[in-house]
Structure formats: structure tokens, C-alpha cells
Motif scaffolding. Structure first.
Motif, PDB file in Angstrom:
ATOM      1  N   MET A 222      16.510  16.139  -4.663  1.00  0.00           N
ATOM      2  CA  MET A 222      17.537  16.116  -5.458  1.00  0.00           C
ATOM      3  C   MET A 222      18.353  17.507  -5.901  1.00  0.00           C
ATOM      4  SD  MET A 222      20.052  14.356  -6.865  1.00  0.00           S
ATOM      5  CE  MET A 222      20.040  12.521  -6.615  1.00  0.00           C
ATOM      6  N   ARG A 223      17.506  18.318  -6.116  1.00  0.00           N
ATOM      7  CA  ARG A 223      18.019  19.615  -6.688  1.00  0.00           C
ATOM      8  C   ARG A 223      19.054  20.308  -5.869  1.00  0.00           C
ATOM      9  NH1 ARG A 223      12.652  21.419  -6.104  1.00  0.00           N
ATOM     10  NH2 ARG A 223      12.512  22.741  -4.247  1.00  0.00           N
ATOM     11  N   THR A 224      19.933  21.083  -6.492  1.00  0.00           N
ATOM     12  CA  THR A 224      20.848  21.876  -5.808  1.00  0.00           C
ATOM     13  C   THR A 224      20.390  22.642  -4.978  1.00  0.00           C
ATOM     14  OG1 THR A 224      22.634  21.022  -7.366  1.00  0.00           O
ATOM     15  CG2 THR A 224      22.987  23.005  -5.933  1.00  0.00           C
ATOM     16  N   GLY A 225      20.586  22.853  -3.732  1.00  0.00           N
ATOM     17  CA  GLY A 225      19.742  23.998  -2.820  1.00  0.00           C
ATOM     18  C   GLY A 225      18.631  23.308  -2.070  1.00  0.00           C
ATOM     19  N   GLY A 226      18.108  22.217  -2.413  1.00  0.00           N
ATOM     20  CA  GLY A 226      17.004  21.512  -1.851  1.00  0.00           C
ATOM     21  C   GLY A 226      15.706  22.675  -1.799  1.00  0.00           C
ATOM     22  N   LEU A 227      15.194  22.659  -0.878  1.00  0.00           N
ATOM     23  CA  LEU A 227      13.956  23.713  -0.549  1.00  0.00           C
ATOM     24  C   LEU A 227      14.246  24.248   0.619  1.00  0.00           C
ATOM     25  CD1 LEU A 227      11.385  24.727  -1.727  1.00  0.00           C
ATOM     26  CD2 LEU A 227      10.222  22.873  -0.661  1.00  0.00           C
TER      27      LEU A 227
ATOM     28  N   ARG B 278      13.475  27.741   3.147  1.00  0.00           N
ATOM     29  CA  ARG B 278      12.770  28.938   3.396  1.00  0.00           C
ATOM     30  C   ARG B 278      13.379  29.955   4.302  1.00  0.00           C
ATOM     31  NH1 ARG B 278       8.024  25.011   2.478  1.00  0.00           N
ATOM     32  NH2 ARG B 278       7.288  25.560   0.305  1.00  0.00           N
ATOM     33  N   ARG B 279      12.872  30.894   4.207  1.00  0.00           N
ATOM     34  CA  ARG B 279      13.185  32.086   5.474  1.00  0.00           C
ATOM     35  C   ARG B 279      12.136  32.462   6.027  1.00  0.00           C
ATOM     36  NH1 ARG B 279      18.337  34.289   6.395  1.00  0.00           N
ATOM     37  NH2 ARG B 279      19.099  33.432   4.448  1.00  0.00           N
ATOM     38  N   HIS B 280      12.066  32.387   7.430  1.00  0.00           N
ATOM     39  CA  HIS B 280      11.151  33.023   8.296  1.00  0.00           C
ATOM     40  C   HIS B 280      11.121  34.621   8.068  1.00  0.00           C
ATOM     41  CE1 HIS B 280       8.969  34.068  12.225  1.00  0.00           C
ATOM     42  NE2 HIS B 280       8.177  33.229  11.634  1.00  0.00           N
ATOM     43  N   LYS B 281      10.000  35.161   7.658  1.00  0.00           N
ATOM     44  CA  LYS B 281       9.739  36.465   7.476  1.00  0.00           C
ATOM     45  C   LYS B 281      10.626  37.545   8.805  1.00  0.00           C
ATOM     46  CE  LYS B 281       7.122  37.447   3.705  1.00  0.00           C
ATOM     47  NZ  LYS B 281       5.706  37.189   3.571  1.00  0.00           N
ATOM     48  N   LYS B 282       9.939  37.003  10.056  1.00  0.00           N
ATOM     49  CA  LYS B 282      10.500  37.902  10.991  1.00  0.00           C
ATOM     50  C   LYS B 282      11.877  37.661  11.592  1.00  0.00           C
ATOM     51  CE  LYS B 282       5.887  39.580  13.207  1.00  0.00           C
ATOM     52  NZ  LYS B 282       4.764  39.055  13.919  1.00  0.00           N
ATOM     53  N   SER B 283      12.105  36.393  11.874  1.00  0.00           N
ATOM     54  CA  SER B 283      13.263  36.055  12.578  1.00  0.00           C
ATOM     55  C   SER B 283      14.382  36.027  11.445  1.00  0.00           C
ATOM     56  CB  SER B 283      13.177  34.729  13.171  1.00  0.00           C
ATOM     57  OG  SER B 283      12.990  33.569  12.237  1.00  0.00           O
ATOM     58  N   GLY B 284      14.103  35.817  10.382  1.00  0.00           N
ATOM     59  CA  GLY B 284      15.294  35.699   9.320  1.00  0.00           C
ATOM     60  C   GLY B 284      15.849  34.160   9.300  1.00  0.00           C
ATOM     61  N   LYS B 285      15.245  33.096  10.156  1.00  0.00           N
ATOM     62  CA  LYS B 285      15.852  31.970  10.550  1.00  0.00           C
ATOM     63  C   LYS B 285      15.349  31.160   9.187  1.00  0.00           C
ATOM     64  CE  LYS B 285      16.448  31.799  15.152  1.00  0.00           C
ATOM     65  NZ  LYS B 285      16.090  31.515  16.666  1.00  0.00           N
ATOM     66  N   ILE B 286      16.423  30.376   8.680  1.00  0.00           N
ATOM     67  CA  ILE B 286      15.984  29.253   7.681  1.00  0.00           C
ATOM     68  C   ILE B 286      15.382  28.066   8.051  1.00  0.00           C
ATOM     69  CG2 ILE B 286      17.619  30.437   5.692  1.00  0.00           C
ATOM     70  CD1 ILE B 286      19.556  28.323   6.482  1.00  0.00           C
ATOM     71  N   TYR B 287      14.772  27.300   7.117  1.00  0.00           N
ATOM     72  CA  TYR B 287      14.406  26.002   7.618  1.00  0.00           C
ATOM     73  C   TYR B 287      13.878  25.398   6.215  1.00  0.00           C
ATOM     74  CZ  TYR B 287       9.736  28.070   6.789  1.00  0.00           C
ATOM     75  OH  TYR B 287       8.441  28.908   6.167  1.00  0.00           O
ATOM     76  N   GLY B 288      14.007  24.093   6.414  1.00  0.00           N
ATOM     77  CA  GLY B 288      13.762  23.004   5.026  1.00  0.00           C
ATOM     78  C   GLY B 288      14.720  22.048   5.104  1.00  0.00           C
ATOM     79  N   HIS B 289      15.245  21.559   3.879  1.00  0.00           N
ATOM     80  CA  HIS B 289      16.015  20.599   3.443  1.00  0.00           C
ATOM     81  C   HIS B 289      17.121  20.996   2.471  1.00  0.00           C
ATOM     82  CE1 HIS B 289      13.292  17.256   5.263  1.00  0.00           C
ATOM     83  NE2 HIS B 289      12.246  18.480   4.863  1.00  0.00           N
ATOM     84  N   THR B 290      18.073  20.498   2.475  1.00  0.00           N
ATOM     85  CA  THR B 290      19.194  21.163   1.425  1.00  0.00           C
ATOM     86  C   THR B 290      19.060  19.890   0.531  1.00  0.00           C
ATOM     87  OG1 THR B 290      21.300  21.862   0.975  1.00  0.00           O
ATOM     88  CG2 THR B 290      21.200  19.950   2.300  1.00  0.00           C
ATOM     89  N   GLY B 291      19.892  20.112  -0.954  1.00  0.00           N
ATOM     90  CA  GLY B 291      19.639  19.114  -1.781  1.00  0.00           C
ATOM     91  C   GLY B 291      20.622  17.983  -1.813  1.00  0.00           C
ATOM     92  N   VAL B 292      20.528  17.098  -2.226  1.00  0.00           N
ATOM     93  CA  VAL B 292      21.443  15.759  -2.169  1.00  0.00           C
ATOM     94  C   VAL B 292      22.719  16.277  -2.720  1.00  0.00           C
ATOM     95  CG1 VAL B 292      21.799  13.435  -3.444  1.00  0.00           C
ATOM     96  CG2 VAL B 292      19.610  13.966  -2.319  1.00  0.00           C
ATOM     97  N   PRO B 293      22.837  16.985  -3.564  1.00  0.00           N
ATOM     98  CA  PRO B 293      24.303  17.217  -4.137  1.00  0.00           C
ATOM     99  C   PRO B 293      25.071  17.994  -3.310  1.00  0.00           C
ATOM    100  CG  PRO B 293      22.676  17.771  -5.897  1.00  0.00           C
ATOM    101  CD  PRO B 293      21.948  17.406  -4.860  1.00  0.00           C
ATOM    102  N   ASP B 294      24.350  19.000  -2.458  1.00  0.00           N
ATOM    103  CA  ASP B 294      25.049  19.936  -1.532  1.00  0.00           C
ATOM    104  C   ASP B 294      25.551  18.880  -0.447  1.00  0.00           C
ATOM    105  OD1 ASP B 294      23.927  22.460  -2.478  1.00  0.00           O
ATOM    106  OD2 ASP B 294      22.215  21.303  -2.294  1.00  0.00           O
ATOM    107  N   LEU B 295      24.733  17.780  -0.051  1.00  0.00           N
ATOM    108  CA  LEU B 295      25.076  16.891   1.172  1.00  0.00           C
ATOM    109  C   LEU B 295      26.208  15.957   0.613  1.00  0.00           C
ATOM    110  CD1 LEU B 295      21.325  15.978   2.213  1.00  0.00           C
ATOM    111  CD2 LEU B 295      23.179  16.963   3.585  1.00  0.00           C
ATOM    112  N   VAL B 296      26.262  15.537  -0.618  1.00  0.00           N
ATOM    113  CA  VAL B 296      27.420  14.834  -1.220  1.00  0.00           C
ATOM    114  C   VAL B 296      28.646  15.826  -1.064  1.00  0.00           C
ATOM    115  CG1 VAL B 296      28.296  14.075  -3.208  1.00  0.00           C
ATOM    116  CG2 VAL B 296      26.149  13.213  -2.589  1.00  0.00           C
ATOM    117  N   ARG B 297      28.505  16.998  -1.377  1.00  0.00           N
ATOM    118  CA  ARG B 297      29.787  18.039  -1.457  1.00  0.00           C
ATOM    119  C   ARG B 297      30.164  18.177   0.092  1.00  0.00           C
ATOM    120  NH1 ARG B 297      27.683  22.568  -3.526  1.00  0.00           N
ATOM    121  NH2 ARG B 297      26.896  21.224  -4.920  1.00  0.00           N
ATOM    122  N   PHE B 298      29.478  18.202   0.948  1.00  0.00           N
ATOM    123  CA  PHE B 298      29.568  18.508   2.461  1.00  0.00           C
ATOM    124  C   PHE B 298      30.381  17.227   3.145  1.00  0.00           C
ATOM    125  CE2 PHE B 298      28.104  19.191   6.952  1.00  0.00           C
ATOM    126  CZ  PHE B 298      29.223  19.785   7.211  1.00  0.00           C
TER     127      PHE B 298
END
Ligand SMILES: [Zn+2]
Ligand SMILES: [Zn+2]
Length: 230
Positions: free
Chosen positions: A153-158, A160-180
Motif C-alpha cells: 500500500m505504501r507509495t513506492g512499494g518495494l 530493489r536494485r540488482h547491484k551488478k546489472s542495476g536492474k530493478i525488481y519488485g512491486h510498486t505501491g497501490v497509490p502509484d498504480l492508481v495514479r498511473f
């Protein structure tokens, strides 16, 4: 379209009735989007569309058993010897126009969201995600319904960023999804609840209500067995 939400629990321990089954949405008793429980096959869907091969979206990834699946199955990637069709471009099955759109969610598995059009109705079925790349945004318009996830539920969700590749993974937050997604639909249905939701489900519903008012949209809090007609 008749939409039946079969499961609304994210990848967490089972703790509440009506939110105990993993992901699965049945459309017109025909198309099953995600099959997080083997028991969903008892609905006799004609086709299965998998958003990504995480076990709460594809039961066979956890159990290793897929021999009982004898209908066409579509997913972003192959799995062992299971006959999976990996379509990247729009395709039509049985009068349903399906457009897979890549989503950012996991480093290890590919994930997609599906636009499903039937007659004059058009819905978007997203599951676990951080973001949809800009180059696909032109495909997102005029949905009757967007069904998406509520891991955090929190803005930004959870995220993470992979150290080597710099790629992000996880879930965004509900408020972000609503806004989008509010740019593309007046009604958003939330499923795939994370641990936050189960701590105080009444308070959780209030948070959704507040977001709906603040963003001037309709929010439907999904539950296992909810039926919607769009
Ligand atoms: Zn999930
Ligand atoms: Zn996932």
C-alpha cells in the motif's frame, strides 16, 4: 464480459477467508488469466494466459506437475516440457483479441500484462509489476476495467536494485498504480494482496476508499469469488 475473480492472495501465507487463493481470473468461463491454484482447472477453462511464471500465478512452478493441463497455455516463457505458446505480438483466440505487454517486475522471470478485447469491451489484466515501459503506453487507452495488484500500500512499494546489472525488481505501491492507471480507466480492481492488507482488513478497505475519493475513480477491492460484469 463476465469476470470471475478466483483468487486474491499474493505470495504470502494463507490467513483470511475470501482472500486465500492465489491469482486467477476467469473470463466468460473460457479464458483463465493466471492459474495460481491447480483447482482452477476444475472450472474447465478453454485457454490459460499466464502473466509470469512465479508460483502464485502458475501453480505448476511450485508443484512441478503440469501433466493435467491439456488446454492451450500462453505465457511469456516456456516451462520444462509444458507446451507453452510465447506470443509477443497481439493474437486472437476464439474471438478474443489478446495483446501482451511486457512489464518490469522480476530479474529471473519475464512478465506481461494482457489487454483482452471482446466485442466492444476492453480490459487490462496486470499482475505483479513495477512499471510498464513508456514505449508501450500508447497501447494503454480506454479500458472498461483495469485489474491490478496490491502487494504494497505504501507509495513506492518495494523496489530493489540488482547491484551488478542495476536492474530493478519488485512491486510498486497501490497509490502509484492508481495514479498511473486512472489515466486509462475509471474503474480499477485490486487483487493480489500483500501482508499489509491482512493486518487490518477494515483499515485496508478504508485506505482504498480514500484513494478512490482523492483520485476521483472507482476502486473495487477484489475477493475470492467476486463476479463482475463489464
Ligand atoms: Zn505474485
Ligand atoms: Zn511475481
Amino acid at each position: 464480459m463476465e469476470i470471475k475473480i478466483l483468487g486474491t492472495r499474493g505470495e504470502i501465507e494463507e490467513s483470511a477467508p475470501y482472500h486465500s487463493k492465489h491469482s486467477g481470473i476467469l473470463i466468460n468461463n473460457k479464458l483463465l488469466v493466471d492459474c495460481g491454484e491447480q483447482s482452477f482447472l476444475d472450472y474447465d477453462p478453454h485457454y490459460i494466459l499466464i502473466t509470469h511464471l512465479h508460483p502464485d500465478h502458475a501453480f505448476f512452478v511450485r508443484s512441478g506437475c503440469f501433466q493435467m493441463i491439456d488446454i492451450p497455455i500462453y505465457a511469456p516463457k516456456k516451462y520444462k516440457e509444458l507446451l507453452i505458446s510465447t506470443r509477443k505480438t497481439p493474437f486472437t483466440i476464439d474471438g478474443y483479441r489478446i495483446t501482451p505487454i511486457p512489464t518490469i517486475h522480476s530479474l529471473k522471470v519475464k512478465s506481461v500484462t494482457y489487454i483482452i478485447q471482446h466485442k466492444n469491451k476492453k480490459n487490462l489484466y496486470t499482475r505483479d509489476m513495477i512499471w510498464i515501459e513508456k514505449k508501450y503506453h500508447h497501447l494503454l487507452k480506454n479500458f472498461d476495467l483495469v485489474i491490478t495488484e496490491a502487494s504494497h500500500m505504501r507509495t513506492g512499494g518495494l523496489i530493489r536494485r540488482h547491484k551488478k546489472s542495476g536492474k530493478i525488481y519488485g512491486h510498486t505501491g497501490v497509490p502509484d498504480l492508481v495514479r498511473f492507471f486512472k489515466k486509462y480507466a475509471c474503474t480499477i480492481v485490486f487483487v493480489h494482496f500483500g501482508a499489509w492488507f491482512y493486518k487490518d482488513m477494515q483499515a485496508a478497505r478504508k485506505k482504498f476508499e480514500k484513494l478512490a475519493v482523492a483520485n476521483d475513480i472507482e476502486i473495487i477491492v477484489g475477493y475470492d469469488g467476486l463476479e463482475l460484469i463489464v
